[in-house]
Write an enzyme that holds these catalytic residues in place. Structure first.
Site, PDB file in Angstrom:
ATOM      1  N   GLU A  26      -9.030  18.004  -0.662  1.00 43.97           N
ATOM      2  CA  GLU A  26     -10.224  17.395  -1.037  1.00 43.97           C
ATOM      3  C   GLU A  26     -10.301  15.930  -1.030  1.00 43.97           C
ATOM      4  O   GLU A  26      -9.742  15.367  -2.185  1.00 43.97           O
ATOM      5  CB  GLU A  26     -10.752  18.008  -2.485  1.00 43.97           C
TER       6      GLU A  26
ATOM      7  N   CYS B 107     -16.399  11.925  -5.626  1.00 43.68           N
ATOM      8  CA  CYS B 107     -16.091  11.965  -4.074  1.00 43.68           C
ATOM      9  C   CYS B 107     -17.205  12.263  -3.384  1.00 43.68           C
ATOM     10  O   CYS B 107     -17.479  11.859  -2.289  1.00 43.68           O
ATOM     11  CB  CYS B 107     -14.896  13.119  -3.915  1.00 43.68           C
TER      12      CYS B 107
ATOM     13  N   LYS C 286      -0.031  17.941 -11.524  1.00 45.03           N
ATOM     14  CA  LYS C 286       0.350  16.518 -11.591  1.00 45.03           C
ATOM     15  C   LYS C 286      -0.999  15.446 -11.905  1.00 45.03           C
ATOM     16  O   LYS C 286      -1.711  15.212 -10.850  1.00 45.03           O
ATOM     17  CB  LYS C 286       1.262  15.743 -10.205  1.00 45.03           C
TER      18      LYS C 286
ATOM     19  N   GLU D 182     -14.915   4.363   1.940  1.00 41.80           N
ATOM     20  CA  GLU D 182     -15.329   4.739   0.373  1.00 41.80           C
ATOM     21  C   GLU D 182     -14.883   3.723  -0.507  1.00 41.80           C
ATOM     22  O   GLU D 182     -13.867   3.122  -0.445  1.00 41.80           O
ATOM     23  CB  GLU D 182     -14.406   5.851   0.340  1.00 41.80           C
TER      24      GLU D 182
HETATM   25  P1  NAI Z   1      -4.751   8.546  -4.615  1.00 35.30           P
HETATM   26  O1  NAI Z   1      -5.264   9.478  -3.563  1.00 35.30           O
HETATM   27  O2  NAI Z   1      -3.569   7.788  -4.224  1.00 35.30           O
HETATM   28  O3  NAI Z   1      -4.516   9.292  -5.915  1.00 35.30           O
HETATM   29  C1  NAI Z   1      -4.745  10.697  -6.204  1.00 35.30           C
HETATM   30  C2  NAI Z   1      -3.643  11.603  -6.863  1.00 35.30           C
HETATM   31  O4  NAI Z   1      -2.483  11.520  -5.878  1.00 35.30           O
HETATM   32  C3  NAI Z   1      -2.956  10.936  -7.962  1.00 35.30           C
HETATM   33  O5  NAI Z   1      -2.487  11.962  -8.889  1.00 35.30           O
HETATM   34  C4  NAI Z   1      -1.904   9.952  -7.361  1.00 35.30           C
HETATM   35  O6  NAI Z   1      -0.839   9.836  -8.323  1.00 35.30           O
HETATM   36  C5  NAI Z   1      -1.519  11.012  -6.394  1.00 35.30           C
HETATM   37  N1  NAI Z   1      -0.641  10.256  -5.283  1.00 35.30           N
HETATM   38  C6  NAI Z   1      -0.526   9.033  -4.901  1.00 35.30           C
HETATM   39  N2  NAI Z   1       0.040   8.847  -3.839  1.00 35.30           N
HETATM   40  C7  NAI Z   1       0.900   9.992  -3.471  1.00 35.30           C
HETATM   41  C8  NAI Z   1       1.829  10.617  -2.680  1.00 35.30           C
HETATM   42  N3  NAI Z   1       2.355   9.536  -1.637  1.00 35.30           N
HETATM   43  N4  NAI Z   1       2.182  11.824  -2.825  1.00 35.30           N
HETATM   44  C9  NAI Z   1       1.543  12.420  -3.399  1.00 35.30           C
HETATM   45  N5  NAI Z   1       0.647  12.256  -4.428  1.00 35.30           N
HETATM   46  C10 NAI Z   1       0.358  10.958  -4.582  1.00 35.30           C
HETATM   47  O7  NAI Z   1      -5.841   7.775  -5.078  1.00 35.30           O
HETATM   48  P2  NAI Z   1      -6.008   6.412  -5.734  1.00 35.30           P
HETATM   49  O8  NAI Z   1      -4.809   5.564  -5.421  1.00 35.30           O
HETATM   50  O9  NAI Z   1      -6.067   6.441  -7.488  1.00 35.30           O
HETATM   51  O10 NAI Z   1      -7.402   5.784  -5.589  1.00 35.30           O
HETATM   52  C11 NAI Z   1      -7.627   5.204  -4.197  1.00 35.30           C
HETATM   53  C12 NAI Z   1      -8.969   5.470  -3.376  1.00 35.30           C
HETATM   54  O11 NAI Z   1      -8.751   7.031  -3.232  1.00 35.30           O
HETATM   55  C13 NAI Z   1      -9.955   5.326  -4.261  1.00 35.30           C
HETATM   56  O12 NAI Z   1     -10.557   4.044  -4.513  1.00 35.30           O
HETATM   57  C14 NAI Z   1     -11.149   6.385  -3.708  1.00 35.30           C
HETATM   58  O13 NAI Z   1     -11.542   5.773  -2.652  1.00 35.30           O
HETATM   59  C15 NAI Z   1     -10.297   7.320  -3.279  1.00 35.30           C
HETATM   60  N6  NAI Z   1     -10.095   8.604  -4.282  1.00 35.30           N
HETATM   61  C16 NAI Z   1     -10.884   9.408  -3.940  1.00 35.30           C
HETATM   62  C17 NAI Z   1     -11.082  10.631  -4.751  1.00 35.30           C
HETATM   63  C18 NAI Z   1     -11.801  11.876  -4.528  1.00 35.30           C
HETATM   64  O14 NAI Z   1     -12.142  12.562  -5.578  1.00 35.30           O
HETATM   65  N7  NAI Z   1     -12.118  12.169  -3.104  1.00 35.30           N
HETATM   66  C19 NAI Z   1     -10.214  10.466  -6.215  1.00 35.30           C
HETATM   67  C20 NAI Z   1      -9.513   9.550  -6.448  1.00 35.30           C
HETATM   68  C21 NAI Z   1      -9.514   8.624  -5.280  1.00 35.30           C
END
Ligand code: NAI
Ligand code: MG
Length: 494
Positions: A257, A291, A180, A390
């Protein structure tokens, strides 16, 4: 007569070895450097997510994949690596157009993605079990078997590379997957699906790609009783929701992660040039959308003033602009919404009293792209929001410290523990700090190099489990203990 305008490219779902149009008309996909719509991505419905899980289930339970020999699986992965390399320039361009990262970085990402498939292609035939020396006339074995159907949910900051980190070890282990991609960056994951689809020896349904909303499609994978494991990279909040869904459904295995607030620690004796560049690169590479970004720069007080000045001077040289230009070193942020979130952090940091010494807004002349200037705050309180939350953008908090003890205390004073770096020429101090910093990855006199051969992942609220290396495949394997009685005598207990 005018040429008909090209309609926006509609991206399909990839389910059971077929590219299918989604039921929902889908959502726009943007080029963040220009704000233009470049495609429409399907937004999978719960039914479509279930269909993808069913296809993976079928492929795993009845297909020839889980029972293929390790050599056969390894060869498939090596073929994928080769196919990715053959299309590298195109994939890098697509990555940059969809995500905004500088093309020079996208090229490295594509090369890394190929290396990940290559590494796991090679590893497939090196995975072995054990013979356990039990005190009986018996042969005790440990076998490693694929965990089953894996839901793999990835973020938008390294769209193709994160897909490779997830898919390659899973296939190495013999699993089937439903991938996904993040809402904003579906393009290269679907190109990966095209590549996989072209590999004759990869059975249909072993890899499925479903785009769509996290709370719908991602949540469906996390809650599905037919998914044996979920691997997730993204925010800590979403990681928590996934762990909860796993607990409430079938106790599927989970690896996470998550976020970070990684300390980049500079002692006065550090090699100056390399340290200054390391402070800047550590947080501004990939627009800070990393990250493991070194988003807290801890500087020993005796060099603090000079060091911040040198950082500012170095950061001013970062070339922002068209990410397709090979000379560009910082592109736009991934979405308009994410830029607003990042600027919100900047605004709060100002209100909290941090001293803004560089950037802080949108650069002139690059609208309508979603750019944010490299931004440096100095004198940040270690407990302030900017030092705790973050940001995931080009914003760094500089924090002065006095002595090793205080450096370690500040470094450890967040809920996160993904990565850290320490810069010093004193080898004993370097190792003392390495041992005392709570993080899954610690660099000495460097920050950010990441290798498929070495493990990756965090402690504390930065995650669960490890990816990459020979460790990364373990998350896709279950151990089976087998006891072979070599004696024909009855137990003789009764
Ligand atoms: P997110 O963690 O919500 O999204 C990452 C993935 O999870 C996407 O594919 C999204 O569609 C999916 N997702 C979202 N809600 C979900 C749920 N309830 N159940 C299962 N999958 C779900 O991150 P988002 O909203 O894009 O970004 C928010 C913040 O998260 C960023 O500002 C950043 O601080 C952090 N982030 C950290 C990352 C890392 O590599 N550690 C990568 C992306 C975001
Ligand atoms: Mg989210």
């Amino acid at each position: 007569m005018e040429m008909p305008t090209t309609t926006t490219r509609a991206l399909p779902l990839y389910i059971g070895g077929r590219f299918v149009e989604g039921q929902d008309p889908g959502q726009d996909v943007f080029n963040p450097a220009t704000g233009e719509v470049i495609a429409r991505a399907a937004r999978a419905t719960p039914d479509e997510a279930r269909a993808a899980v069913a296809a993976a289930r079928e492929a795993f339970d009845r297909g020839p994949w889980a029972t293929a020999t390790a050599a056969q699986r390894g060869r498939v992965l090596l073929e994928v690596a080769q196919a990715l390399r053959a299309r590298a320039p195109e994939l890098a361009r697509l990555e940059t157009e969809n995500m905004g990262k500088p093309i020079a970085e996208a090229e490295l990402d594509v090369a890394d993605a190929a290396s990940v498939f290559e590494y796991y292609g090679g590893l497939a035939t090196k995975l072995t079990g054990d013979v356990n020396p039990v005190p009986d006339d018996a042969l005790s074995l440990t076998l490693k078997e694929p965990v089953g159907v894996c839901g793999q949910i990835i973020p938008w900051n390294y769209p193709l590379l994160m897909a490779a980190w997830k898919v390659a070890p899973a296939l190495c282990a013999g699993c089937a997957v439903v991938l996904k991609p993040a809402e904003a960056t579906p393009v290269t994951a679907l190109e990966l699906a095209r590549v996989l689809d072209g590999i004759a020896d990869l059975p249909r349904g072993v890899v499925n790609v479903v785009t769509g909303d996290g709370p719908v499609v991602g949540a469906a994978l996390a809650a599905s009783p037919d998914v044996d494991k979920v691997a997730f990279t993204g925010s800590t909040a979403t990681g928590r929701a996934i762990l909860r869904a796993a607990a409430d459904s079938n106790l599927k295995k989970v690896t996470l992660e998550l976020g970070g607030k990684s300390p980049n620690i500079f002692f006065a004796d550090a090699g100056w040039e390399a340290a200054v560049e390391g402070a800047v690169f550590g947080v501004f590479v990939n627009q800070g959308e990393v990250c493991s970004a070194g988003s807290r720069v801890l500087v020993e007080r005796s060099i603090h003033g000079r060091f911040v000045e040198a950082m500012v001077e170095k950061a001013r040289q970062i070339r922002l602009g068209d990410p397709l230009d090979p000379a560009t070193r910082m592109g736009p942020l991934v979405t308009a919404a994410h830029r607003e979130r990042v600027l919100g952090h900047v605004e709060r940091a100002r209100r909290d009293g941090a001293r803004l010494v560089l950037g802080g807004g949108a650069p002139r002349g690059l609208a309508p792209g979603y750019f944010v200037e490299p931004t440096i705050f100095d004198g940040v309180d270690p407990g302030a929001r900017l030092a705790q939350e973050e940001v995931f953008g080009p914003v760094v908090a500089v924090i002065p410290f006095d002595g090793e003890e205080e450096a370690v205390r500040i470094a450890n004073a967040t809920p996160y523990g993904l990565a850290a770096a320490v810069w010093t020429r004193d080898i004993n101090r370097a190792f003392r700090v390495v041992k005392r910093v709570r993080a899954g990855v610690v660099w000495v006199n460097h920050m950010q190099p990441t290798y498929v051969e070495a493990p990756w992942g965090g402690v504390k609220q930065s995650g669960l489990g490890r990816e990459l290396g020979r460790y990364g495949v373990e998350g896709y394997l279950e151990l089976k203990q087998v006891h072979v009685n070599l004696s024909e005598k009855p137990i003789g207990w009764y």
